[in-house]
Design an enzyme around this catalytic site. Sequence first.
Site, PDB file in Angstrom:
ATOM      1  N   CYS A 113       0.877  -1.184   0.000  1.00 32.39           N
ATOM      2  CA  CYS A 113       0.000   0.000   0.000  1.00 32.39           C
ATOM      3  C   CYS A 113       0.903   1.219   0.000  1.00 32.39           C
ATOM      4  O   CYS A 113       1.996   1.172   0.574  1.00 32.39           O
ATOM      5  CB  CYS A 113      -0.853  -0.015   1.278  1.00 32.39           C
ATOM      6  SG  CYS A 113      -1.988   1.379   1.436  1.00 32.39           S
ATOM      7  N   CYS A 117       0.125   5.234   6.227  1.00 35.13           N
ATOM      8  CA  CYS A 117      -0.335   5.366   7.620  1.00 35.13           C
ATOM      9  C   CYS A 117       0.775   4.820   8.534  1.00 35.13           C
ATOM     10  O   CYS A 117       1.261   3.708   8.325  1.00 35.13           O
ATOM     11  CB  CYS A 117      -1.637   4.589   7.832  1.00 35.13           C
ATOM     12  SG  CYS A 117      -2.986   5.154   6.773  1.00 35.13           S
ATOM     13  N   CYS A 120       0.584   1.258  10.355  1.00 35.71           N
ATOM     14  CA  CYS A 120       0.123   0.094   9.589  1.00 35.71           C
ATOM     15  C   CYS A 120       1.283  -0.664   8.943  1.00 35.71           C
ATOM     16  O   CYS A 120       2.149  -0.059   8.303  1.00 35.71           O
ATOM     17  CB  CYS A 120      -0.864   0.563   8.523  1.00 35.71           C
ATOM     18  SG  CYS A 120      -1.477  -0.779   7.492  1.00 35.71           S
TER      19      CYS A 120
HETATM   20  N1  SAH Z   1      -6.700   1.334   3.106  1.00 33.66           N
HETATM   21  C1  SAH Z   1      -8.036   1.050   3.570  1.00 33.66           C
HETATM   22  C2  SAH Z   1      -8.282  -0.423   3.739  1.00 33.66           C
HETATM   23  C3  SAH Z   1      -7.428  -1.085   4.802  1.00 33.66           C
HETATM   24  S1  SAH Z   1      -8.488  -1.587   6.043  1.00 33.66           S
HETATM   25  C4  SAH Z   1      -8.294   1.815   4.849  1.00 33.66           C
HETATM   26  O1  SAH Z   1      -7.391   2.469   5.342  1.00 33.66           O
HETATM   27  O2  SAH Z   1      -9.423   1.811   5.321  1.00 33.66           O
HETATM   28  C5  SAH Z   1      -7.440  -1.981   7.351  1.00 33.66           C
HETATM   29  C6  SAH Z   1      -7.874  -1.278   8.607  1.00 33.66           C
HETATM   30  O3  SAH Z   1      -6.956  -1.630   9.659  1.00 33.66           O
HETATM   31  C7  SAH Z   1      -7.820   0.214   8.455  1.00 33.66           C
HETATM   32  O4  SAH Z   1      -8.822   0.799   9.237  1.00 33.66           O
HETATM   33  C8  SAH Z   1      -6.460   0.524   9.038  1.00 33.66           C
HETATM   34  O5  SAH Z   1      -6.346   1.861   9.404  1.00 33.66           O
HETATM   35  C9  SAH Z   1      -6.418  -0.436  10.205  1.00 33.66           C
HETATM   36  N2  SAH Z   1      -5.083  -0.711  10.717  1.00 33.66           N
HETATM   37  C10 SAH Z   1      -3.917  -0.779  10.058  1.00 33.66           C
HETATM   38  N3  SAH Z   1      -2.907  -1.049  10.900  1.00 33.66           N
HETATM   39  C11 SAH Z   1      -3.446  -1.167  12.116  1.00 33.66           C
HETATM   40  C12 SAH Z   1      -2.920  -1.427  13.409  1.00 33.66           C
HETATM   41  N4  SAH Z   1      -1.619  -1.603  13.597  1.00 33.66           N
HETATM   42  N5  SAH Z   1      -3.779  -1.474  14.447  1.00 33.66           N
HETATM   43  C13 SAH Z   1      -5.103  -1.289  14.256  1.00 33.66           C
HETATM   44  N6  SAH Z   1      -5.663  -1.029  13.075  1.00 33.66           N
HETATM   45  C14 SAH Z   1      -4.838  -0.958  12.011  1.00 33.66           C
END
Ligand code: SAH
Length: 350
Positions: A113, A117, A120
């Site tokens: 991706c 973020c 993530c």
């Molecule tokens: N890119 C899209 C789809 C990914 S969904 C989006 O951002 O919505 C994956 C979800 O898990 C998203 O809400 C993301 O912010 C969250 N996420 C990613 N890493 C995480 C972490 N370490 N702890 C909790 N949530 C996380």
Amino acid sequence: MDKIDIRSLTLPELQEETAAMGLPKFRAGQIYSWLHQKYAASFDEMTNLGKDLRETLNERFELPNCTIVKKLESAVDGTIKYLYKLDDGEIIECVLMKYKYGYSICVSTQIGCNMGCTFCASTIGGCVRNLRPSEMLAEIYTAARDCGERISHCVLMGMGEPLQNYDNVLRFLELLTDANGMNMGARHISVSTCGIVPRIYDLMELHPQFTLSVSLHAPNDDIRRQIMPVSRKWPIEELLAACKDYTEATSRRISFEYAMIRGVNDTDACAEELAQRLKGMLCHVNLIPANEVRENDYQRSTDDRLRAFSAILDRRGITTTIRRTLGPDINASCGQLRRSHQANNKGEPV
Ligand code: SAH
């Protein structure tokens, strides 16, 4: 000539292809059913087609597949995490979750991706490439074949930003909801985004039935910009305005995802500000204890903090759930398994 990706074709497109090959009309329906109802992974499985025809199909079309390289099953709640290898050797992950209402599958839409973020694990190596419609379908079909269960729900919450792979994702959803295929209900499908505002508008015009899930993770731009670079392009005001328009146009409730990260976005003041921002909106907030990943130093909020935060939102009339952590024993969160698989193959510690 390049082979045509047959699982990415709609039924009318497949009918055109088979007509051009001089095949009788019913063949397209037979093949489509093998692909999308019986989840065939090769032409050889299509036993009611003659051997010659199967060979001709094999020469003309490709059938991209997901091969299971690893399958982890949680002893706690039965969640299954699949690590798949694609035909070009890339690795993706997909999670099958068991709920009271049935099985729901969490699908990846890109390999990696590039949204950046900071909490993530999926984004650490950037985006390698978009997944094709047939590959996203193969994630589901392979799991369905493997577990032998009916999968009734789908969330686009695996690796990748669905709205950055917009055309492929829309085609994938069109095929997934097709009555001649798996026939999944559009209302059983959640499209999740980190906040690509123009695409939210595109989606609401075209497909108001899908549930929109928005990864918000902060009540204001100051905090959001620190953890989600996308908010530098589309500030929270614009994002929430788009969400309001979405609920007005579709009458569908928006689901806001909020990962609780200790000391970053989990104070009482954050909860108050969030409640103020979401006041009057048709929405629901999903509080998620942040998953700790080894590549960053973020820590999850304490259970007490989660409860206090949730209580403030509830008091202000915002419906909230604290999401239970599924598959806590199998690294079930975004991108973690793929990364540890890569590290393993390079002999790095995991
Ligand atoms: N890119 C899209 C789809 C990914 S969904 C989006 O951002 O919505 C994956 C979800 O898990 C998203 O809400 C993301 O912010 C969250 N996420 C990613 N890493 C995480 C972490 N370490 N702890 C909790 N949530 C996380």
